[in-house]
Design an enzyme around this catalytic site. Structure first.
Site, PDB file in Angstrom:
ATOM      1  N   VAL A 196    -125.799  -4.025  26.860  1.00 30.45           N
ATOM      2  CA  VAL A 196    -126.786  -3.411  27.748  1.00 30.45           C
ATOM      3  C   VAL A 196    -128.053  -3.040  26.990  1.00 30.45           C
ATOM      4  O   VAL A 196    -129.170  -3.373  27.405  1.00 30.45           O
ATOM      5  CB  VAL A 196    -126.191  -2.169  28.435  1.00 30.45           C
ATOM      6  CG1 VAL A 196    -127.247  -1.457  29.254  1.00 30.45           C
ATOM      7  CG2 VAL A 196    -125.006  -2.565  29.319  1.00 30.45           C
ATOM      8  N   ARG A 285    -121.487   1.459  20.525  1.00 29.83           N
ATOM      9  CA  ARG A 285    -121.509   2.870  20.183  1.00 29.83           C
ATOM     10  C   ARG A 285    -120.094   3.351  19.890  1.00 29.83           C
ATOM     11  O   ARG A 285    -119.114   2.766  20.372  1.00 29.83           O
ATOM     12  CB  ARG A 285    -122.134   3.685  21.321  1.00 29.83           C
ATOM     13  CG  ARG A 285    -123.568   3.270  21.615  1.00 29.83           C
ATOM     14  CD  ARG A 285    -124.174   4.074  22.751  1.00 29.83           C
ATOM     15  NE  ARG A 285    -124.334   5.481  22.427  1.00 29.83           N
ATOM     16  CZ  ARG A 285    -125.382   5.974  21.763  1.00 29.83           C
ATOM     17  NH1 ARG A 285    -126.346   5.185  21.334  1.00 29.83           N
ATOM     18  NH2 ARG A 285    -125.464   7.277  21.517  1.00 29.83           N
ATOM     19  N   ASP A 325    -118.283   9.737  26.803  1.00 28.94           N
ATOM     20  CA  ASP A 325    -118.182   8.674  25.800  1.00 28.94           C
ATOM     21  C   ASP A 325    -117.147   8.954  24.725  1.00 28.94           C
ATOM     22  O   ASP A 325    -116.717   8.039  24.020  1.00 28.94           O
ATOM     23  CB  ASP A 325    -119.532   8.465  25.108  1.00 28.94           C
ATOM     24  CG  ASP A 325    -120.555   7.801  25.994  1.00 28.94           C
ATOM     25  OD1 ASP A 325    -120.274   7.601  27.191  1.00 28.94           O
ATOM     26  OD2 ASP A 325    -121.657   7.477  25.499  1.00 28.94           O
ATOM     27  N   HIS A 464    -132.078  -5.073  59.209  1.00 31.38           N
ATOM     28  CA  HIS A 464    -132.773  -6.343  58.982  1.00 31.38           C
ATOM     29  C   HIS A 464    -134.288  -6.129  59.094  1.00 31.38           C
ATOM     30  O   HIS A 464    -134.753  -5.497  60.041  1.00 31.38           O
ATOM     31  CB  HIS A 464    -132.340  -7.385  60.010  1.00 31.38           C
ATOM     32  CG  HIS A 464    -133.122  -8.669  59.904  1.00 31.38           C
ATOM     33  ND1 HIS A 464    -132.862  -9.599  58.915  1.00 31.38           N
ATOM     34  CD2 HIS A 464    -134.172  -9.152  60.628  1.00 31.38           C
ATOM     35  CE1 HIS A 464    -133.713 -10.609  59.059  1.00 31.38           C
ATOM     36  NE2 HIS A 464    -134.515 -10.358  60.086  1.00 31.38           N
TER      37      HIS A 464
END
Length: 485
Positions: A196, A285, A325, A464
């Site tokens: 990324v 990472r 993380d 739409h």
């Protein structure tokens, strides 16, 4: 006298600051400890995401995309520009202004919700008794103080994985922070890693004029994504954007003199050499657990450095949780935030002895997004995963080329694919590449969270003209009844 809290959160990134705010909202006396300083040496909340990650990268991506639109696409709209140029310092200043607004905003949210904020490195100390509260040493330069808390939430995030053969100086050899702070456009830019960060930063500087070469060790491009999406993305990024992407690469050496020279073996094991002015190292990472005191207190960590937790983010130690993380699962800010909320609500229910426990975060329903142009987004299983697991499925697909809104935007690359169980029709995965799919993927996440079928999506009325009609048509295509192709 030692300050005492119900909850101490270590780390003020998306997992930590959200956990702290939610704890405070639930009536818990909460402190958030964070050591981040910005490039002016001032304490700055928000962690990697707000300071040198998600937010600043999107600011630069938007700036570079605006430049590319003006240079290459405005003439199709009858808009003519003369003397188009880029002022990189102004672009960087805009990015910095956005970062300052958001990091300052977290400080205001802490004040509003009565979250105490301490700047410094938080280290957990060994307890003499299991009945004692957890003690945390907070060190800020030469100053040290000690606090205590009944519950602890570890949300220390991650740090860039180092490349042993070269040192990051953020002048010539850059990590994500350095890549976001360049003040001029490098003539030749090298990127090690096609994940990324590598793709987003490579895209920014390629649009602004750099010759960008991305070297990736994995044998295929974007192996985490659906294979069909990845193959189409590689074609677009190389043919239309002009990125040079090489996979299956083995870096042999990196030498830094006037230029940076990378010696590597390509996918055919043939020796190659690349010379660049700047090099971005983006090889992933790793969990940030240094200085936490994990060994001293006996906190279990796996062989890759992740803190071991169960489905509810509980560690092996009583009343210590970990989110984001630093634990298993995708390293994504929104995943960290949702875990932070879940943990805060779990702690509150235990404090109140309500007997109920919030549901665990379903990692299969966490959306992934890559903010390139076109954007890439997905949730759930890929086709290759379903095949490997022997799951019988049906697939429906529809291109943006056949969508009226995409045509009007002039952004017709990509498609949407819906994967559904062959028997139950339950949606197993949705994969997108195209304009604004970072926004469109939310509908697919809602569908999967509520165990929807492809028929459910097919029966929903979509406005739409809108880009969301592509998802609608892809759902119809699962049953081979797409209407506009």
């Amino acid at each position: 006298m030692t300050k005492s809290f119900d909850v101490a959160v270590i780390g003020a990134g998306p997992g930590g600051y959200v956990a702290a705010i939610r704890c405070a909202q639930l009536g818990l006396n909460t402190v958030c400890i964070d050591e981040w300083k910005n490039d002016q040496g001032v304490a700055s909340l928000g962690g990697t995401c707000l300071n040198v990650g998600c937010i600043p990268s999107k600011a630069l991506l938007e700036s570079s995309e605006n430049f590319e639109r003006a240079a290459k696409k405005f003439t199709d709209h009858g808009i003519k520009l003369d003397g188009l140029s880029v002022d990189v310092p102004v672009m960087i200043a805009r990015k910095n202004k956005i970062v300052k607004a958001f990091t300052g905003g977290i400080a205001m949210l802490f004040k509003k919700n009565k979250v105490a904020s301490l700047h410094g490195r938080g280290t957990l100390l060994k307890r003499e008794s299991e009945n004692d509260p957890w003690k945390i040493q907070v060190k800020n330069g030469e100053e040290t103080e000690e606090i205590q808390a009944e519950y602890v939430v570890i949300a220390t995030g991650s740090i860039p994985r180092p490349l042993p053969m070269i040192e990051i100086d953020n002048e010539c050899v850059l990590d994500n922070a350095g890549a976001l702070a360049l003040t001029e456009i490098p003539k030749r830019l090298g990127v090690i890693g096609a994940g990324v960060i590598g793709l987003e930063m490579g895209s920014v500087w390629r649009r602004l004029g750099s010759e960008v070469t991305i070297l990736e060790a994995q044998p295929s491009f974007l192996m985490a994504a659906d294979e069909q999406i990845a193959k189409e993305a590689q074609k677009i990024f190389t043919r239309e954007l002009g990125l040079i992407i090489q996979t299956g690469v083995e870096i042999k050496s990196i030498e830094r003199k006037q230029l940076i020279t990378i010696d590597y073996a390509d996918a055919k094991q043939e020796a190659q050499k690349l010379e660049v002015d700047k090099l971005i190292v983006a090889i992933g990472r790793i969990p940030n657990i240094a200085g936490l005191g994990v060994d001293e207190i006996g906190l279990k960590v796996d062989e890759r450095g992740y803190i071991e937790v169960d489905a509810h983010c509980r560690t092996n130690l009583p009343k210590i949780y970990a989110v984001g993380d630093v634990v298993r699962g995708p390293m994504l800010a929104h995943k960290a935030s949702e875990e932070g909320v879940a943990v805060a609500e779990t702690i509150a229910s235990r404090k109140q002895e309500s007997g109920s426990e919030p549901a665990a975060v379903d990692l299969n329903c966490v959306p992934w997004v890559i903010y390139t142009s076109p954007e890439i987004a997905w949730v759930g299983k890929t086709e290759q995963q379903l095949k490997a697991e022997g799951i019988n499925y049906r697939a429906g697909q529809f291109p943006f080329m056949a969508n009226g809104r995409a045509r009007a935007l002039g952004e017709t690359s990509g498609f949407v694919k819906v994967l559904a169980d062959a028997e139950s029709d339950r949606i197993l995965g949705v994969h997108m590449m195209g304009p604004y799919v970072s926004e469109m993927i939310a509908e697919a996440v809602v569908a999967m969270e509520f165990a929807a079928s492809s028929e459910d999506l097919a029966r929903i009325i979509h406005a739409h003209p809108s880009l969301s009609e592509v998802l609608h048509e892809a759902a119809l295509a699962v049953d081979k009844r797409a209407l506009h192709i």
